[in-house]
Design a protein around this motif. Sequence first.
Motif, PDB file in Angstrom:
ATOM      1  N   SER A  34      -2.651  -7.024   1.289  1.00  0.00           N
ATOM      2  CA  SER A  34      -3.073  -5.645   1.022  1.00  0.00           C
ATOM      3  C   SER A  34      -1.999  -4.664   1.497  1.00  0.00           C
ATOM      4  O   SER A  34      -1.022  -5.041   2.163  1.00  0.00           O
ATOM      5  CB  SER A  34      -4.382  -5.358   1.749  1.00  0.00           C
ATOM      6  OG  SER A  34      -4.189  -5.436   3.157  1.00  0.00           O
ATOM      7  N   GLU A  35      -2.199  -3.393   1.182  1.00  0.00           N
ATOM      8  CA  GLU A  35      -1.251  -2.363   1.608  1.00  0.00           C
ATOM      9  C   GLU A  35      -1.188  -2.273   3.127  1.00  0.00           C
ATOM     10  O   GLU A  35      -0.109  -2.102   3.705  1.00  0.00           O
ATOM     11  CB  GLU A  35      -1.673  -1.007   1.014  1.00  0.00           C
ATOM     12  CG  GLU A  35      -0.642   0.091   1.225  1.00  0.00           C
ATOM     13  CD  GLU A  35      -1.022   1.382   0.529  1.00  0.00           C
ATOM     14  OE1 GLU A  35      -0.650   2.460   1.041  1.00  0.00           O
ATOM     15  OE2 GLU A  35      -1.683   1.313  -0.528  1.00  0.00           O
ATOM     16  N   GLN A  49       0.827  -5.153   4.383  1.00  0.00           N
ATOM     17  CA  GLN A  49       2.248  -4.884   4.113  1.00  0.00           C
ATOM     18  C   GLN A  49       2.847  -3.997   5.203  1.00  0.00           C
ATOM     19  O   GLN A  49       3.971  -4.242   5.677  1.00  0.00           O
ATOM     20  CB  GLN A  49       2.411  -4.216   2.749  1.00  0.00           C
ATOM     21  CG  GLN A  49       2.203  -5.157   1.574  1.00  0.00           C
ATOM     22  CD  GLN A  49       2.338  -4.437   0.240  1.00  0.00           C
ATOM     23  OE1 GLN A  49       2.038  -3.245   0.132  1.00  0.00           O
ATOM     24  NE2 GLN A  49       2.768  -5.157  -0.789  1.00  0.00           N
ATOM     25  N   ASN A  50       2.093  -2.988   5.612  1.00  0.00           N
ATOM     26  CA  ASN A  50       2.572  -2.092   6.670  1.00  0.00           C
ATOM     27  C   ASN A  50       2.764  -2.845   7.982  1.00  0.00           C
ATOM     28  O   ASN A  50       3.738  -2.609   8.719  1.00  0.00           O
ATOM     29  CB  ASN A  50       1.600  -0.928   6.866  1.00  0.00           C
ATOM     30  CG  ASN A  50       1.608   0.039   5.683  1.00  0.00           C
ATOM     31  OD1 ASN A  50       2.621   0.175   5.001  1.00  0.00           O
ATOM     32  ND2 ASN A  50       0.485   0.702   5.435  1.00  0.00           N
TER      33      ASN A  50
END
Length: 570
Positions: free
Chosen positions: A518-519, A522-523
């Motif tokens: 997910s985003e 990713q972070n």
Amino acid sequence: MATTTDIPLDGLARKLVQDNLLSHEEAQDALQGAKSDKLPFVTYLTKNDILSARQVATMASLEFGLPLFDISRLESNTETRNLVKEKLVRKHHLLPIFKRGNRLFVGISDPTNLEALDEIKFASGLNIEAIIVEDDKLVLAIEKAFAQEDLDIGEGLDDEDLDALDIVSGEEEMDTTDDEAGGDDAPIVRFVNKVLLDGIHKGVSDLHFEPYEKSFRIRFRQDGILHTAASPPMSIANRLTARIKVMARMDISERRVPQDGRIKLSLSKKRAIDFRVNTLPTLWGEKIVMRILDPSSAKIGIDALGYEPQQKEHFLDAIHKPQGMVLVTGPTGSGKTVSLYTGLNILNTDERNISTAEDPVEINLAGINQVNMNPKVGLTFSSALRSFLRQDPDVIMVGEIRDKETGEIAIKAAQTGHMVLSTLHTNSAPETLNRLMNMGIEPFNIATSVNLIIAQRLARRLCPHCKKETKLPKEVLLRAGFTAAEIPELKLFEAVGCSKCKQGYSGRVGIYEVMPISEETQNLIMTGANSLQLARQAKEEGIHDLRRSGLNKVGEGLTSLEEINRVTKD
């Protein structure tokens, strides 16, 4: 037409009624049911939970004044076992235990079966002494006693089918007839062929041929567990090894270094089984391990793998993206190859160009360009990947990302319009991301290329014929990982064991941790988060880890808590 009320009660059934363990009607129904199911009377009672095996055995021991013996503690005795043929043992549901002088002590769950005892006496030529044993343990003891008889050297070696097996190695066909093998080696040829066939029929994944100082052992890995299948005489060990090496087109004169080979066994015009063969020099000879590669296992379909609905949705969504990377992780033997091949079969259409780099190619897939790694001539994963990128691929499968160079090329392919499938050896999905970072791959590249990570294990599936419902204390279930809310509705089963399974299990089911990137994840990757932080994020997103997925399979009655504890230990 006879009804259950017409059945006269005699023998053990009458004794059970007299002792108030069964009513008259229950006894008649059980006799009728046993007759319909073609089961011994006592087996029918215990299998259908009418009476426990212990209850029947205790009553019979007291009623008839016979000793009660725990047959599960009995060590297999080939000499005693061979006094009575397997056909008679199974027909009368009893087992020779030991012999003293001219007396043969026989374990039996129904001592009123005098016809059986008389027939055993006639067949063995010995006086028979009956000993009471629990029926469920007797069933397992009979299976254990005769499990390896099919493989004993000299048994069934006159079977014409064993002579005529169509064995192929590479492109050449081997003639396995007696004339070709030579008179002295004909029994060895048939024996090896029979071992291979038994392995296929039992659904084993690997066959181990192991020489020791004073013994030779053949073991099968069935449902992930190794068990002894046969112990041929040491005198034929070298001939067995030589025969297998000839079949696999190996150098039989070279015994100092490992060798690899391949055997193809044609069972019919439409079905052939491949064996991947490896030899390893040990202290007492060459150990040989044969991996059975059944092409049908690559075409079983995604629904048969054991994915939960949401996990299946994540998997299909990820592989159908035009680019990116899907990684399958887990230890050796956890089913990674089958998962990858399942994905490839879904993607295998006329519109796609698919290439794979494998070490080695395990199963041939029509319509897919498969490349076998050969480091001796410089054909490695990284060099194959470079060539793939010049061959206009749509989908690339890399057998394993082993180093930074391979990882970087795979990620480059995933970032430039290709779908890349590969494997790593890690314990969980979050740990896979850390493994890639530790290889030296930049976090930015990982975050922008990896779409999905699947961590998996294979758990043995409970036998549907004999699994038994069980109860566990609430405290135990809470410690196992179940929530207080789901415990009241929980229905648990345990392994029992019967003639149709191995130790209460038959087949395997996949346990999965399917983690989309997910985003938020990713972070975290970009900031160099560790596996604990990544796992915490996955849990917040509702991703089931391996343990939770395993508990779900327990709740569905597919496997036991004991088995999940075995395969998902921290």
